[in-house]
Design a protein around this motif. Structure first.
Motif, PDB file in Angstrom:
ATOM      1  N   ASN A 220     -70.336 -25.021   9.741  1.00 16.53           N
ATOM      2  CA  ASN A 220     -69.574 -24.110   8.883  1.00 16.53           C
ATOM      3  C   ASN A 220     -67.757 -24.546   9.019  1.00 16.53           C
ATOM      4  OD1 ASN A 220     -69.297 -22.060   6.926  1.00 16.53           O
ATOM      5  ND2 ASN A 220     -68.685 -20.613   8.414  1.00 16.53           N
ATOM      6  N   ASN A 221     -67.736 -26.022   9.383  1.00 17.65           N
ATOM      7  CA  ASN A 221     -66.312 -26.197   9.692  1.00 17.65           C
ATOM      8  C   ASN A 221     -65.351 -25.905   8.454  1.00 17.65           C
ATOM      9  OD1 ASN A 221     -68.472 -27.886  11.086  1.00 17.65           O
ATOM     10  ND2 ASN A 221     -66.522 -28.646  12.084  1.00 17.65           N
ATOM     11  N   GLN A 222     -65.801 -26.051   7.268  1.00 16.70           N
ATOM     12  CA  GLN A 222     -65.064 -25.925   6.064  1.00 16.70           C
ATOM     13  C   GLN A 222     -65.446 -24.836   5.544  1.00 16.70           C
ATOM     14  OE1 GLN A 222     -63.256 -29.728   4.134  1.00 16.70           O
ATOM     15  NE2 GLN A 222     -65.222 -30.439   4.735  1.00 16.70           N
ATOM     16  N   GLN A 223     -66.037 -23.700   5.999  1.00 10.40           N
ATOM     17  CA  GLN A 223     -66.462 -22.579   5.342  1.00 10.40           C
ATOM     18  C   GLN A 223     -67.353 -22.854   4.220  1.00 10.40           C
ATOM     19  OE1 GLN A 223     -63.391 -19.629   4.581  1.00 10.40           O
ATOM     20  NE2 GLN A 223     -62.564 -19.843   6.578  1.00 10.40           N
ATOM     21  N   LEU A 224     -68.166 -23.749   4.347  1.00  5.40           N
ATOM     22  CA  LEU A 224     -69.213 -24.420   3.326  1.00  5.40           C
ATOM     23  C   LEU A 224     -70.482 -24.303   3.628  1.00  5.40           C
ATOM     24  CD1 LEU A 224     -66.945 -27.124   2.037  1.00  5.40           C
ATOM     25  CD2 LEU A 224     -67.386 -24.785   0.628  1.00  5.40           C
TER      26      LEU A 224
ATOM     27  N   ASN B 220     -63.180 -13.643  -0.279  1.00  4.73           N
ATOM     28  CA  ASN B 220     -64.069 -14.529   0.788  1.00  4.73           C
ATOM     29  C   ASN B 220     -65.202 -13.674   1.143  1.00  4.73           C
ATOM     30  OD1 ASN B 220     -64.492 -16.933   1.779  1.00  4.73           O
ATOM     31  ND2 ASN B 220     -63.581 -16.467   3.680  1.00  4.73           N
ATOM     32  N   GLN B 223     -68.161 -15.693   2.301  1.00  5.89           N
ATOM     33  CA  GLN B 223     -67.860 -17.036   2.661  1.00  5.89           C
ATOM     34  C   GLN B 223     -67.831 -17.916   1.678  1.00  5.89           C
ATOM     35  OE1 GLN B 223     -69.411 -18.209   6.299  1.00  5.89           O
ATOM     36  NE2 GLN B 223     -69.007 -16.358   7.310  1.00  5.89           N
ATOM     37  N   LEU B 224     -67.453 -17.452   0.201  1.00  8.64           N
ATOM     38  CA  LEU B 224     -67.427 -18.546  -0.724  1.00  8.64           C
ATOM     39  C   LEU B 224     -66.214 -18.711  -1.345  1.00  8.64           C
ATOM     40  CD1 LEU B 224     -70.861 -17.076  -2.266  1.00  8.64           C
ATOM     41  CD2 LEU B 224     -70.583 -19.273  -1.014  1.00  8.64           C
ATOM     42  N   PHE B 226     -63.678 -20.350  -0.623  1.00  7.37           N
ATOM     43  CA  PHE B 226     -63.068 -22.114  -1.070  1.00  7.37           C
ATOM     44  C   PHE B 226     -64.209 -22.617  -1.849  1.00  7.37           C
ATOM     45  CE2 PHE B 226     -63.618 -26.298   1.172  1.00  7.37           C
ATOM     46  CZ  PHE B 226     -62.452 -26.746   0.519  1.00  7.37           C
ATOM     47  N   ALA B 227     -65.394 -22.533  -1.609  1.00  9.14           N
ATOM     48  CA  ALA B 227     -66.588 -23.037  -2.292  1.00  9.14           C
ATOM     49  C   ALA B 227     -66.461 -22.913  -3.680  1.00  9.14           C
ATOM     50  CB  ALA B 227     -68.017 -22.724  -1.728  1.00  9.14           C
ATOM     51  N   LEU B 258     -57.849 -25.447   3.559  1.00  9.73           N
ATOM     52  CA  LEU B 258     -59.001 -26.052   3.140  1.00  9.73           C
ATOM     53  C   LEU B 258     -58.694 -26.496   1.870  1.00  9.73           C
ATOM     54  CD1 LEU B 258     -61.843 -23.363   4.167  1.00  9.73           C
ATOM     55  CD2 LEU B 258     -61.193 -25.611   5.322  1.00  9.73           C
TER      56      LEU B 258
END
Lengths: 333, 333
Positions: A220-224, B220, B223-224, B226-227, B258
């Protein structure tokens, strides 16, 4: 980088339905154990195991079968070694609805002796982890475990630094191996969704016709971690790893509570995972740190092993992101 | 749900290059202000502004132009109202490389009087936010701001609960409006990547030939953030919102640190953002809470407004995820 492959997102397109072939693997104890040298007590491990059973998770992994010649048992908790007795104490009487896995690291496991014949063990599946240069060792370990009667999976780590040429070769060998599944392992938490999609398709093509499944293990380093796990599923991966509350070394893993929310298969139950988060993981955060923070984002962006970020977070200046960034950029070769 | 549209991921496929048309908007002060009733002091706001300038961010947003008839100025900080004097005190002497935006909520803004003619203001762009039933009000506000000389953007909130039929109609109206960009706003943090991709393509098709850009604003909860922002970019969105350290109400927003790591355009600089995180946001976390926690994941999964999760986190039992989950499931109509 290559032509798309026709795979259904779920049973049919979209997110309403589900694909019954998808299997979730909980590696809470194994990957969380990398934070505390695998020293979880039985009460916690039993609770996580019971949570996985209640949640409908397909596999549960307790730790490593590490060599006691290389790693002194006095310096590590018991889940570094996963003795048969230790696992039996947790899982017996055994629930046949969930399969027990252990991880065996290439070059760090006395697999000929420490992995018992399947009929003498409560373990169902051996997952062999290796770096690209350890493929021959991993193949021998996979054969050993397969011949002993186990389901086997191959975990090729740090895939984000493997060249495409080498990866093609590794996948040719994996296709000929007895492994029942071959995992994409994003050890550095460096992959973006486009890369996850392309890698999943590459693995699927290389393994086409072998009946082997493709798996995905995120960080989860980049919240991905969750997003990339979903991406791998959409591209056709049927084996996915997650941990309760996202526990895991450094930035942690794909959180099981998010994954189950996405997997609409009604066999999965969210509520037991939430109970375990509340009762076990909220207090655990008082003494253990895991999850996203900026140093992990930096190593992820730079496609570097997170070890320096882990050390920085444990050191005197855990929030001096600028000094850490400068150091990482200076070190880029 | 519809045929793919040929859009380049970046300038050309893959993640090595970049698409120069992508513009990043920092809404740290505006969305972060939803946590503290917009009461940030000048020192913090000036630091965030300076960070955005140094980082090469394209737009910076300070807050709302809220009606003082509806919202008592004695009860809110100044960034709820964004008076001309307050903004000038931060940005002057003005750097022309970054554009200043304010948000104007439909039905909550005295826009005829409170939004000055462009030549009397340091504001460059007015972003009009509305729910689906407020489209006519929003269109009138967009026309007002456009006629006064501003760049304008339309933020259709809570898109995850808008029917496709209504959305098509709204986009027809948006296409005829003077808005320079139309945003997909995932207010509930409920969207998965497939939905983001399909929505982005739908917006692009609806606005084709108008020179309007498509934007994406994430939350977020799962936790999506950024993705999904990356997904929108890949699908063709050229306007994206982020906040420093992901600050924002509830689960927060897409973290700027990010986003900049992903946008390989060399005009963006990560280091000033890291400095601001270290100096401002690490201490701020002592007194303000934001970011992922399980109650937000639950409202996101259920496609519900996060307000009950926000209240639960601020209440007596912020970690009783099970009670919260049971309550949410009981309330599902």
């Amino acid at each position: 980088m290559s032509e798309p492959m026709p795979v259904a997102n779920r049973a049919k397109g979209g997110w309403i339905s589900y694909r019954p072939q998808i299997r979730a693997l909980d590696c809470t104890i194994r990957d969380g154990g990398l934070i505390n040298d695998h020293a979880f007590d039985d009460e916690l491990v039993r609770r996580v195991y019971g949570t996985c059973v209640a949640a409908g998770v397909d596999y549960v992994e307790f730790g490593y079968k590490a060599s006691k010649r290389i790693f002194a048992p006095s310096k590590y908790g018991r889940w570094k070694f996963c003795s048969e007795d230790d696992i039996r104490r947790i899982v017996e009487p055994k629930n046949e609805a969930i399969r027990v896995t252990v991880m065996a690291d290439a070059d760090r496991t006395d697999y000929h002796t420490d992995i018992l014949p399947r009929e003498k063990s409560v373990v169902d599946c051996v997952r062999v982890a290796c770096y690209i240069h350890q493929i021959p060792a991993a193949l021998d370990m996979l054969k050993d475990a397969h011949d002993k009667g186990y389901e086997t999976m191959m975990q090729l780590m740090a895939v984000s630094i493997v060249s495409e040429r080498d990866l093609h070769h590794a996948l040719e060998l994996a296709a000929e191996s007895p492994a029942d599944a071959v995992y994409i392992v994003d050890s550095f938490g460096a992959l973006y969704s486009e890369q996850v999609r392309d890698l999943t398709r590459m693995y699927l093509r290389a393994l086409a016709g072998t009946n082997k499944e493709v798996g995905f293990h995120a960080h989860n380093n980049q919240q991905l971690a969750f997003a990339n796990t979903v991406e791998a599923i959409i591209a056709g991966a049927n084996r996915v790893d997650a941990t309760i509350n996202g526990i895991g070394r450094g930035a942690g893993n794909c959180p099981m509570e998010l994954l189950i929310g996405f997997l609409h298969n009604p066999k999965f139950e969210l509520r037991p995972v939430l109970e375990c988060c509340r009762d076990v993981f909220v207090p655990l955060r008082q003494t253990m740190e895991w999850g996203y923070s900026i140093p992990y984002a930096i190593t992820g962006q730079l496609n570097r092993h997170p070890i320096q970020a882990i050390n920085m977070r444990a050191g005197q200046s855990p929030d001096d992101y600028v000094a850490f960034y400068d150091q990482m950029v200076q070190e880029e070769s």
